[in-house]
Design an enzyme around this catalytic site. Structure first.
Site, PDB file in Angstrom:
ATOM      1  N   SER A   1       0.834  -1.199   0.000  1.00  0.00           N
ATOM      2  CA  SER A   1       0.000   0.000   0.000  1.00  0.00           C
ATOM      3  C   SER A   1       0.866   1.246   0.000  1.00  0.00           C
ATOM      4  CB  SER A   1      -0.897   0.009   1.241  1.00  0.00           C
ATOM      5  OG  SER A   1      -1.395   1.301   1.466  1.00  0.00           O
ATOM      6  N   CYS A   2       0.430   2.254  -0.772  1.00  0.00           N
ATOM      7  CA  CYS A   2       1.171   3.515  -0.854  1.00  0.00           C
ATOM      8  C   CYS A   2       1.387   4.111   0.522  1.00  0.00           C
ATOM      9  CB  CYS A   2       0.397   4.509  -1.711  1.00  0.00           C
ATOM     10  SG  CYS A   2       0.971   6.198  -1.603  1.00  0.00           S
ATOM     11  N   PHE A   3       0.363   4.001   1.346  1.00  0.00           N
ATOM     12  CA  PHE A   3       0.428   4.661   2.640  1.00  0.00           C
ATOM     13  C   PHE A   3       1.339   3.939   3.628  1.00  0.00           C
ATOM     14  CE2 PHE A   3      -2.959   6.823   0.643  1.00  0.00           C
ATOM     15  CZ  PHE A   3      -2.873   8.103   1.133  1.00  0.00           C
TER      16      PHE A   3
END
Lengths: 278, 132
Positions: A143-145
């Site tokens: 995930s990007c986050f």
């Protein structure tokens, strides 16, 4: 005081959203028009992956279909993002603009300052760290986050806004995702690899926050857009003039929707052959 | 200290060209790799595909930015550097030599006239920094 074009907040589906961003970017390469700031939302939830990500390794296709979540590949770098209750922005400008010191990181830094300034208007004190968070958390997967990128915006050490870029012919496109709400369990369901689910959800919850969680009284997208607009105008010393897509951009958008972003081949495999002729 | 080898031609898109007859070996300049930072991903075309001058022939990713690589010449790609796939760090560590990317059989040698020599490219880099 220089003028920029503002494309006001509007919700569209994933294919149109990516096509608009790239159409404005390609048109700017051709005609070096005014820089553009665009705000948008997502009519249908969508999982986007970065230009270089391996679709089969990053996306649980069955889970996305089951939950009614669209899937799309971005033109920009970075990792997977679930776009749902989110305010997304795009900035398209020349790399020779005196507002942006040279280098990719400096563009992230300057635009991050605009977002941070805007967030203060709704009572959120976000900070940028030159080195991002200390270490990535393995449990967070792709995930990007989960990424400890430089100059990401954090509130209390938790990421609130992620961003990515593409660059060509002296023009950059930076788009970023400002979370209005965040559902870590949903993200863990659709992003691979699946590990210990409870641990993944817990780690993501500790790493990510949202406007809804941080703002005092509830705020809607329009309010946040007004705040961010003020942030860009104040930090960059510009005037934002509301506008619409040009005829050229509309035509490019339609072409990109048909040939690129609406194509399963692009989303699953990535493809560069479409670029010629645009 | 940035490197600007004398035996190369340079594009304003920060791509170098080493010419041998009608063959052009192409890569990104030392200045470009320094500005980009650590290059993490690379996408290059297939052998036998065609590239056009001023059009993208590939992409690289650095710091969550995808940067298109712009071809300085037109022609058929006759070779792609497979070693880069095994060790992408070569582009940062040795951009002008083992970090080459593609070899193009050029259609039109006159396209080389648009490129800069070493001195011209050094001046271009300085002017670009002033504008920035």
């Amino acid at each position: 005081m220089g003028a920029w074009r503002l494309l006001p907040f509007r919700k569209a589906d994933a294919v149109e959203n990516m096509a608009v961003d790239e159409a404005v970017f390609r048109a700017n390469i051709r005609n070096k028009a005014l820089p553009t700031l665009r705000f948008y939302g997502w009519r249908t939830p969508a999982l986007s992956i970065g230009y270089f990500q391996d679709f089969a390794k990053e996306v649980d296709i069955g889970a996305c279909r089951r939950l009614g979540i669209d899937m799309i590949r971005r033109p920009t770098g970075g990792k997977a993002v679930l776009h749902d209750q989110e305010l997304t922005y795009a900035v398209i400008a020349g790399t020779d603009s005196p507002l942006f010191p040279p280098g990719i990181i400096n563009t992230f830094r300057i635009i991050g300052s605009c977002i941070a300034k805007g967030l203060m208007e709704v009572g959120i004190r976000a900070e940028m760290r030159a080195e991002g968070r200390a270490t990535p958390d393995e449990a967070l997967g792709s995930s990007c986050f989960s990424s400890p990128s430089r100059y990401e915006l954090l509130v209390g050490g938790r990421k609130i806004c992620g961003a990515a870029q593409m660059r060509s012919h002296g023009v950059f496109l930076q788009h970023g995702a400002l979370l209005m709400t965040f559902d870590p369990a949903r993200t863990c369901t659709i992003v691979l690899p699946h590990r210990d689910r409870e641990e993944q959800v817990r780690s993501l919850r500790n790493a990510v926050t949202s406007v809804g969680e941080q703002a005092g009284p509830p705020v809607d997208e329009e309010t946040v857009c007004r705040a961010l607009r003020k942030g860009f105008e104040q930090v960059l010393g510009i005037r934002l003039l509301e506008g619409v897509l040009t005829q050229e951009e509309e035509e490019l958008k339609s072409e990109l929707m048909t040939k690129k972003y609406g194509s399963e081949n692009w989303t699953k495999e990535g493809c560069k052959s479409w670029i010629s002729g645009l | 200290m940035k490197l600007f080898p004398d035996d190369l031609l340079y594009s304003r898109e920060h791509v170098w060209v080493r010419v041998d007859g009608d063959l052009a070996t192409i890569g990104i300049t030392d200045h470009a790799q320094e500005k980009l930072g650590e290059i993490l991903m690379l996408d290059l075309p297939e052998v036998d595909s065609y590239v056009e001058k001023d059009e993208p022939f590939g992409s690289i990713e650095s710091a969550k930015a995808v940067v298109e690589l712009i071809s300085p010449v037109s022609g058929v790609i006759i070779s792609v550097n497979e070693d880069i796939t095994d060790d992408i760090g070569i582009i940062n560590s040795d951009p002008h030599d083992t970090g080459w990317m593609i070899i193009v059989e050029m259609d039109d040698l006159e396209e080389l006239n648009d490129l800069l020599d070493t001195r011209g490219y050094q001046d271009f880099v300085i002017r670009e920094a002033e504008v920035d």
